[in-house]
Design a protein around this motif. Structure first.
Motif, PDB file in Angstrom:
ATOM      1  N   ALA A 189       0.829  -1.199  -0.035  1.00  0.00           N
ATOM      2  CA  ALA A 189       0.040  -0.119  -0.062  1.00  0.00           C
ATOM      3  C   ALA A 189       1.006   1.378   0.035  1.00  0.00           C
ATOM      4  O   ALA A 189       0.669   2.238  -0.731  1.00  0.00           O
ATOM      5  CB  ALA A 189      -0.998  -0.189   1.115  1.00  0.00           C
ATOM      6  N   LEU A 190       2.024   1.228   0.795  1.00  0.00           N
ATOM      7  CA  LEU A 190       2.872   2.365   0.847  1.00  0.00           C
ATOM      8  C   LEU A 190       3.560   2.619  -0.550  1.00  0.00           C
ATOM      9  O   LEU A 190       3.865   3.635  -0.977  1.00  0.00           O
ATOM     10  CB  LEU A 190       3.606   2.256   2.223  1.00  0.00           C
ATOM     11  CG  LEU A 190       3.202   2.707   3.566  1.00  0.00           C
ATOM     12  CD1 LEU A 190       4.130   2.335   4.419  1.00  0.00           C
ATOM     13  CD2 LEU A 190       2.527   3.959   3.377  1.00  0.00           C
ATOM     14  N   ALA A 191       3.954   1.483  -1.072  1.00  0.00           N
ATOM     15  CA  ALA A 191       4.702   1.353  -2.331  1.00  0.00           C
ATOM     16  C   ALA A 191       3.836   2.161  -3.233  1.00  0.00           C
ATOM     17  O   ALA A 191       4.467   2.767  -4.309  1.00  0.00           O
ATOM     18  CB  ALA A 191       5.335   0.090  -2.879  1.00  0.00           C
ATOM     19  N   ASP A 192       2.774   1.730  -3.429  1.00  0.00           N
ATOM     20  CA  ASP A 192       1.723   2.085  -4.405  1.00  0.00           C
ATOM     21  C   ASP A 192       1.508   3.872  -4.198  1.00  0.00           C
ATOM     22  O   ASP A 192       1.893   4.672  -5.259  1.00  0.00           O
ATOM     23  CB  ASP A 192       0.420   1.622  -4.198  1.00  0.00           C
ATOM     24  CG  ASP A 192       0.161   0.156  -4.520  1.00  0.00           C
ATOM     25  OD1 ASP A 192       1.056  -0.306  -5.191  1.00  0.00           O
ATOM     26  OD2 ASP A 192      -0.783  -0.468  -4.219  1.00  0.00           O
ATOM     27  N   ARG A 193       1.361   4.471  -3.020  1.00  0.00           N
ATOM     28  CA  ARG A 193       1.459   5.689  -2.931  1.00  0.00           C
ATOM     29  C   ARG A 193       2.732   6.390  -3.249  1.00  0.00           C
ATOM     30  O   ARG A 193       2.637   7.492  -3.941  1.00  0.00           O
ATOM     31  CB  ARG A 193       1.215   5.938  -1.401  1.00  0.00           C
ATOM     32  CG  ARG A 193      -0.137   5.575  -1.043  1.00  0.00           C
ATOM     33  CD  ARG A 193      -0.268   5.753   0.540  1.00  0.00           C
ATOM     34  NE  ARG A 193      -1.549   5.553   1.217  1.00  0.00           N
ATOM     35  CZ  ARG A 193      -1.942   5.507   2.392  1.00  0.00           C
ATOM     36  NH1 ARG A 193      -1.160   5.962   3.311  1.00  0.00           N
ATOM     37  NH2 ARG A 193      -2.987   4.890   2.791  1.00  0.00           N
ATOM     38  N   TYR A 194       3.876   5.738  -3.072  1.00  0.00           N
ATOM     39  CA  TYR A 194       5.200   6.207  -3.412  1.00  0.00           C
ATOM     40  C   TYR A 194       5.534   6.466  -4.854  1.00  0.00           C
ATOM     41  O   TYR A 194       5.812   7.530  -5.346  1.00  0.00           O
ATOM     42  CB  TYR A 194       6.201   5.402  -2.739  1.00  0.00           C
ATOM     43  CG  TYR A 194       7.673   5.922  -2.879  1.00  0.00           C
ATOM     44  CD1 TYR A 194       8.010   6.818  -3.205  1.00  0.00           C
ATOM     45  CD2 TYR A 194       8.746   4.902  -2.616  1.00  0.00           C
ATOM     46  CE1 TYR A 194       9.524   7.335  -3.050  1.00  0.00           C
ATOM     47  CE2 TYR A 194       9.979   5.337  -2.413  1.00  0.00           C
ATOM     48  CZ  TYR A 194      10.197   6.498  -2.681  1.00  0.00           C
ATOM     49  OH  TYR A 194      11.604   7.021  -2.637  1.00  0.00           O
ATOM     50  N   VAL A 195       5.017   5.349  -5.773  1.00  0.00           N
ATOM     51  CA  VAL A 195       5.110   5.577  -7.215  1.00  0.00           C
ATOM     52  C   VAL A 195       4.150   6.565  -7.718  1.00  0.00           C
ATOM     53  O   VAL A 195       4.539   7.215  -8.749  1.00  0.00           O
ATOM     54  CB  VAL A 195       5.039   4.276  -7.896  1.00  0.00           C
ATOM     55  CG1 VAL A 195       6.101   3.240  -7.485  1.00  0.00           C
ATOM     56  CG2 VAL A 195       3.785   3.549  -7.792  1.00  0.00           C
ATOM     57  N   ARG A 196       2.986   6.585  -7.100  1.00  0.00           N
ATOM     58  CA  ARG A 196       2.063   7.757  -7.579  1.00  0.00           C
ATOM     59  C   ARG A 196       2.524   9.082  -7.124  1.00  0.00           C
ATOM     60  O   ARG A 196       2.247   9.958  -7.893  1.00  0.00           O
ATOM     61  CB  ARG A 196       0.637   7.219  -6.909  1.00  0.00           C
ATOM     62  CG  ARG A 196      -0.111   6.140  -7.524  1.00  0.00           C
ATOM     63  CD  ARG A 196      -1.631   6.275  -7.194  1.00  0.00           C
ATOM     64  NE  ARG A 196      -1.912   6.260  -5.772  1.00  0.00           N
ATOM     65  CZ  ARG A 196      -2.159   4.903  -5.160  1.00  0.00           C
ATOM     66  NH1 ARG A 196      -2.003   3.909  -5.784  1.00  0.00           N
ATOM     67  NH2 ARG A 196      -2.397   5.035  -3.882  1.00  0.00           N
TER      68      ARG A 196
END
Length: 299
Positions: A189-196
């Motif tokens: 979930a945090l990785a998704d936010r990071y790339v976005r």
């Protein structure tokens, strides 16, 4: 489809990397259409040179490394590495992927000497114990079930065969696909936010493992770790590919001069582990190295 490409892939196209409905991971079809690195011929051939050099040392061959052997590149995409494997003397060479556009490109250029097959890695179209050399290079993090693919590769690998593994490390500091530091350290979930946040993708698809997780993935094989020998003696293994470009040449020069204990201390955070796996008791047959390959405990 080109007549040199056969087979049928299972799965569902996803376009840009991402999960499916409800967060379920889906197969990454047409990967070469959104990952330009797969079409970077110079870089792919540098990777192939390293692979052939490592295999040559393990097999104890310094030229015509794959002469007389049946070889398959699992996750071949546009076919540059498979072409280099054929050039290394393979008797028969297969390239396997679910990337149909990549396979079409590969067949158009290399179909006269490589058989390209559209197939899922969990259902390889080969009889038991029929492949002498398998290459699985930087693929596991992209697939839905890498453990199932490992089991399938063990099925088709000859009893005295060799499996080359290029394995991304979750603890590598710079994530190689999105060029964001510590991205692979984060929960999904945090990785998704990071790339976005940085506009790199809608979500983070890749799933890396630590060395411990990779050992579990390789259970059932006997594994030799070539990471340290390649880092310590990069020229012997065409290892400059690990750090390409002018900055890479400088990094390679620095690494080659580092004290061995310092270099070994860096192994937990290297971006890639280079392993050679077998089903039986086969050992590296090449000449002695200042830093020989280490056996990896996989059970």
């Amino acid at each position: 489809m080109d007549d040199s490409v056969s087979g049928k892939a299972s799965g569902k196209a996803t376009g840009r990397p991402g999960g499916g409905a409800g967060g379920e991971r889906q197969a990454q079809l047409e990967y070469s259409e959104f990952q330009a690195a797969m079409l970077d011929e110079e870089k792919r051939r540098r990777k192939a040179a390293k692979i052939v050099a490592v295999l040559g040392h393990f097999l104890g061959r310094d030229k015509d490394v794959l002469e007389g052997l049946t070889v398959a590149d699992i996750g071949c995409s546009a076919g540059f590495i498979a072409d280099e494997l054929a050039s290394a003397g393979a008797h028969r060479t297969f390239g396997v992927d679910i990337d149909v556009p990549g396979l079409r490109r590969a067949a158009q250029r290399f179909g006269d000497r490589v058989r390209f097959v559209c197939a899922d890695g969990t259902a390889l179209p080969f009889p038991d114990s029929s492949i002498d050399v398998l290459v699985f290079n930087h693929i596991y993090e992209h697939v839905v079930d890498p453990d199932a693919i490992m089991a399938e590769m063990r099925r088709v690998l000859a009893d005295d065969g060799v499996l080359y593994l290029g394995l991304g490390n979750r603890l590598g500091v710079m994530e190689p696909h999105y060029k964001l530091p510590f991205l692979s350290y984060l929960p999904p979930a945090l990785a998704d936010r990071y790339v976005r946040l940085f506009g790199r993708a809608d979500s983070y698809y890749e799933r890396y493992r630590t060395r411990r997780g990779l050992r579990r993935m390789a259970r059932g094989f006997r594994v030799w770790d070539y990471t340290f020998p390649v880092l310590a003696t990069p020229v012997a293994f065409a290892g400059s590919e690990l750090f390409p470009g002018a900055a890479g040449r400088a990094a390679t020069a620095v690494l080659s001069r580092l004290p061995r204990p310092v270099l070994r201390a860096l192994l937990p955070v290297v971006p890639t582990y280079l392993w050679v796996a077998t089903k039986g008791g086969r050992r590296p047959a090449g000449p002695s190295l200042p830093q020989p390959p280490d056996p990896v405990v996989t059970r």
